[in-house]
Design a protein around this motif. Structure first.
Motif, short mmCIF file in Angstrom:
data_model
loop_
_atom_site.label_atom_id
_atom_site.label_comp_id
_atom_site.label_asym_id
_atom_site.label_seq_id
_atom_site.Cartn_x
_atom_site.Cartn_y
_atom_site.Cartn_z
N VAL A 358 23.88 -2.84 -54.55
CA VAL A 358 24.69 -3.92 -55.11
C VAL A 358 24.47 -3.92 -56.62
O VAL A 358 23.32 -3.88 -57.08
CB VAL A 358 24.31 -5.29 -54.53
N THR A 359 25.55 -3.96 -57.37
CA THR A 359 25.46 -4.00 -58.83
C THR A 359 25.80 -5.39 -59.33
O THR A 359 26.84 -5.95 -58.96
CB THR A 359 26.39 -2.96 -59.47
N LEU A 360 24.91 -5.94 -60.16
CA LEU A 360 25.14 -7.22 -60.82
C LEU A 360 25.43 -6.93 -62.28
O LEU A 360 24.85 -6.02 -62.88
CB LEU A 360 23.92 -8.12 -60.69
N SER A 361 26.31 -7.72 -62.86
CA SER A 361 26.76 -7.43 -64.22
C SER A 361 26.54 -8.61 -65.15
O SER A 361 26.83 -9.75 -64.80
CB SER A 361 28.25 -7.05 -64.19
N ARG A 362 25.98 -8.32 -66.32
CA ARG A 362 25.88 -9.27 -67.44
C ARG A 362 25.62 -8.45 -68.70
O ARG A 362 24.97 -7.41 -68.63
CB ARG A 362 24.76 -10.28 -67.21
N SER A 363 26.11 -8.89 -69.81
CA SER A 363 26.11 -8.06 -71.02
C SER A 363 24.71 -7.67 -71.48
O SER A 363 24.53 -6.64 -72.12
CB SER A 363 26.85 -8.77 -72.15
N ASP A 364 23.69 -8.49 -71.18
CA ASP A 364 22.35 -8.22 -71.67
C ASP A 364 21.42 -7.62 -70.61
O ASP A 364 20.20 -7.63 -70.75
CB ASP A 364 21.71 -9.49 -72.22
N PHE A 365 22.00 -7.06 -69.54
CA PHE A 365 21.16 -6.61 -68.45
C PHE A 365 20.34 -5.36 -68.76
O PHE A 365 19.39 -5.05 -68.05
CB PHE A 365 21.99 -6.41 -67.18
N ARG A 366 20.66 -4.60 -69.80
CA ARG A 366 19.78 -3.50 -70.17
C ARG A 366 18.41 -4.05 -70.55
O ARG A 366 17.37 -3.58 -70.06
CB ARG A 366 20.36 -2.69 -71.33
N GLU A 367 18.38 -5.07 -71.41
CA GLU A 367 17.12 -5.67 -71.83
C GLU A 367 16.45 -6.41 -70.68
O GLU A 367 15.22 -6.40 -70.54
CB GLU A 367 17.35 -6.63 -73.00
N VAL A 368 17.25 -7.06 -69.85
CA VAL A 368 16.69 -7.77 -68.69
C VAL A 368 16.02 -6.79 -67.74
O VAL A 368 14.92 -7.05 -67.21
CB VAL A 368 17.81 -8.56 -67.97
N THR A 369 16.65 -5.63 -67.52
CA THR A 369 16.06 -4.63 -66.62
C THR A 369 14.71 -4.16 -67.15
O THR A 369 13.74 -4.02 -66.39
CB THR A 369 17.01 -3.44 -66.45
N ALA A 370 14.63 -3.92 -68.46
CA ALA A 370 13.35 -3.52 -69.05
C ALA A 370 12.29 -4.59 -68.85
O ALA A 370 11.13 -4.29 -68.56
CB ALA A 370 13.53 -3.22 -70.54
N ALA A 407 12.11 -12.83 -59.28
CA ALA A 407 11.66 -12.42 -60.62
C ALA A 407 12.83 -12.38 -61.59
O ALA A 407 12.70 -12.78 -62.75
CB ALA A 407 10.98 -11.06 -60.54
N LEU A 408 13.98 -11.89 -61.13
CA LEU A 408 15.17 -11.89 -61.98
C LEU A 408 15.54 -13.32 -62.38
O LEU A 408 15.88 -13.59 -63.54
CB LEU A 408 16.33 -11.23 -61.25
N ARG A 409 15.44 -14.24 -61.44
CA ARG A 409 15.75 -15.64 -61.75
C ARG A 409 14.79 -16.19 -62.80
O ARG A 409 15.20 -16.89 -63.73
CB ARG A 409 15.67 -16.46 -60.46
N GLU A 410 13.51 -15.86 -62.66
CA GLU A 410 12.53 -16.35 -63.63
C GLU A 410 12.80 -15.77 -65.02
O GLU A 410 12.69 -16.49 -66.03
CB GLU A 410 11.12 -15.96 -63.16
N VAL A 411 13.14 -14.49 -65.08
CA VAL A 411 13.43 -13.87 -66.37
C VAL A 411 14.65 -14.53 -67.02
O VAL A 411 14.64 -14.86 -68.21
CB VAL A 411 13.65 -12.35 -66.21
N LEU A 412 15.69 -14.74 -66.24
CA LEU A 412 16.89 -15.35 -66.80
C LEU A 412 16.66 -16.80 -67.19
O LEU A 412 17.24 -17.29 -68.18
CB LEU A 412 18.05 -15.25 -65.80
N ASP A 413 15.81 -17.51 -66.45
CA ASP A 413 15.50 -18.90 -66.81
C ASP A 413 14.79 -18.97 -68.16
O ASP A 413 14.92 -19.95 -68.90
CB ASP A 413 14.61 -19.54 -65.74
N ALA A 414 14.01 -17.94 -68.50
CA ALA A 414 13.26 -17.93 -69.75
C ALA A 414 13.97 -17.16 -70.86
O ALA A 414 13.43 -16.98 -71.93
CB ALA A 414 11.89 -17.31 -69.52
N TRP A 415 15.19 -16.71 -70.60
CA TRP A 415 15.93 -15.85 -71.53
C TRP A 415 16.55 -16.69 -72.64
O TRP A 415 16.97 -17.81 -72.39
CB TRP A 415 17.01 -15.11 -70.75
N PRO A 416 16.67 -16.19 -73.88
CA PRO A 416 16.23 -14.85 -74.26
C PRO A 416 14.75 -14.81 -74.58
O PRO A 416 14.18 -15.77 -75.09
CB PRO A 416 17.05 -14.55 -75.52
N LEU A 417 14.12 -13.69 -74.25
CA LEU A 417 12.71 -13.51 -74.58
C LEU A 417 12.56 -13.33 -76.09
O LEU A 417 13.49 -12.94 -76.78
CB LEU A 417 12.17 -12.26 -73.89
#
Length: 431
Positions: A358-370, A407-417
């Motif tokens: 399953v692919t999820l899309s958002r413009s900043d997901f390169r940085e989120v993936t890292a 973990a993805l939810r936690e990262v997005l809740d604290a975004w942007p790092l």
């Protein structure tokens, strides 16, 4: 920063219930984990499968008993036939292909080149076009462009949406009297869209052309029936759902009706009808063996054989059923947790059209993936803005999926790092 309250335990409870009911759950214990494993959630099984304990044991045994014990005698005692032996097992267990049509050799890119070149060279007069789609996997597109340049052909491009995939209607509109070869990925590498392989095959055959499918994201995840679908040619890798390991050899399928008709262009000695005669001139081996060129990758086939044994024990119907459960669970959690966050689903929602990721899309997901990789959560990333969640039914648990999405939810809740905490790391570097 989100104002949403912390997640409740509904999805964790659901994940645990699904794991408890999973008929394949016990097979997860057959996968090897490193003693210093820091992975919280492995969501990249569609790029590289986990290793099997049996593979580690088989490799050690092969080196100590077969290689060390038999030395050069191993070739005459069975190694020489491994491309066909392993190919036949792969055809029977995974491809829906009768014996004698599949071999294991080379990489996907090399086998794709061999089969595509053979197909266009055998095409009749006036067949000067190769048909493919703009979102086909890059190696396939690059190889086709090279072949077109070599042979004075034209690539006819079908524009496809990266969030969906190729359709029968698009293919039927593109193929015609000038088509030599039409080639597509069965499961789209970005979106996971499952193409209608039998429908596309009929459309290509109606135009008098040959079809070649890339099964790299299908083999071991989606049920296949190449013989029944009357597919002409197919290739695919073995390091994803088949757990062959990094750089494990690919497979090539040539339907029986094309044996002795299509001649692949890399005329190596191991594809000769009598390789040890070593005389002048080239005479191809009969059947799919003629697709082989150089020395078979014996060591690379050892883990693959273990992976195929496990797939055969589990059965492709059970594997596909769990794959759909896993991807369906992802969609349900995403719809609940990520509404209003700008996260979009870039994969089909209809089960029959959905492959193993399953692919999820958002413009900043390169940085989120890292950022996720730094937490031990390992999905991968594909432009534009695609975070791929690759789910391997034999090794992935629902709890593991839950923890990765949490973990993805936690990262997005604290975004942007903070800038210092963000990286542009190369993530998910395989297909």
């Amino acid at each position: 920063m989100s104002d949403r309250p912390p997640a409740d335990t509904r999805w964790l409870d659901r994940a645990d219930a699904l794991d408890a009911a999973d008929p394949l759950a016990a097979l997860r214990e057959e996968f090897l984990r490193s003693p210093d494993d820091d992975v919280v959630s492995y969501l990249d099984g569609n790029s590289l499968g986990r290793p099997l304990r049996a593979a580690a044991e088989a490799l050690g045994d092969f080196v100590s008993s077969q290689w060390a014990g038999r030395l050069i005698r191993g070739w005459s005692e069975g190694w020489m036939q491994w491309p066909e032996v392993v190919g036949d097992q792969l055809g029977r267990v995974v491809l829906g292909a009768a014996a004698g049509q599949t071999v294991v050799a080379d990489s996907t890119t090399v086998l794709f080149y061999k089969l595509a070149r053979a197909a266009v060279d055998a095409a009749g007069p006036g067949r000067t076009e190769i048909v493919t789609d703009t979102d086909n996997f890059p190696t396939d597109r690059y190889v086709l462009e090279g072949i077109a340049a070599e042979r004075g052909l034209t690539v006819r491009w079908i524009e496809t949406d990266p969030t969906s995939g190729i359709t029968v209607e698009q293919v039927r509109a593109a193929v015609g009297p000038a088509t030599a070869l039409a080639t597509f990925s069965h499961v789209a590498y970005r979106s996971g869209h499952v193409a209608d392989a039998p429908g596309i095959t009929r459309a290509v055959h109606d135009a008098g052309a040959v079809v070649l499918f890339d099964l790299s994201h299908s083999a071991g995840s989606v049920e296949l029936a190449l013989d029944a679908w009357e597919v002409d040619l197919a290739v695919g890798c073995s390091y994803k759902y088949l757990c062959g390991g990094p750089g494990s050899p690919a497979f090539g399928y040539v339907a029986t009706r094309h044996h002795g008709v299509l001649q692949q262009p890399v005329q190596g000695w191991m594809g000769h009808a009598d390789p040890f005669r070593m005389g002048p001139g080239y005479a191809p081996a009969a059947g799919a063996r003629g697709l082989v060129s150089g020395t078979p990758p014996i060591l690379g086939m050892v883990p693959l054989r273990c992976g195929l044994d496990l797939v055969e024990r589990a059965g492709m119907p059970a594997i596909r059923a769990k794959s759909l459960q896993l991807t369906g669970f992802v969609l349900d959690v995403v719809d609940d947790w990520f509404a209003g966050t700008g996260v979009e689903v870039a994969s089909p929602r209809e089960p029959a059209l959905r492959g193993g990721h399953v692919t999820l899309s958002r413009s900043d997901f390169r940085e989120v993936t890292a950022a996720l990789w730094e937490r031990g959560v390992l999905p991968d990333y594909r432009d534009p803005g695609g975070l791929r969640i690759g789910l391997a039914p034999l090794s992935t648990s629902f709890r593991e999926v839950h923890d990765g999405l949490a973990a993805l939810r936690e990262v997005l809740d604290a975004w942007p790092l903070p800038t210092a905490a963000r990286t542009d790391a190369a993530v998910g570097v395989t297909s």
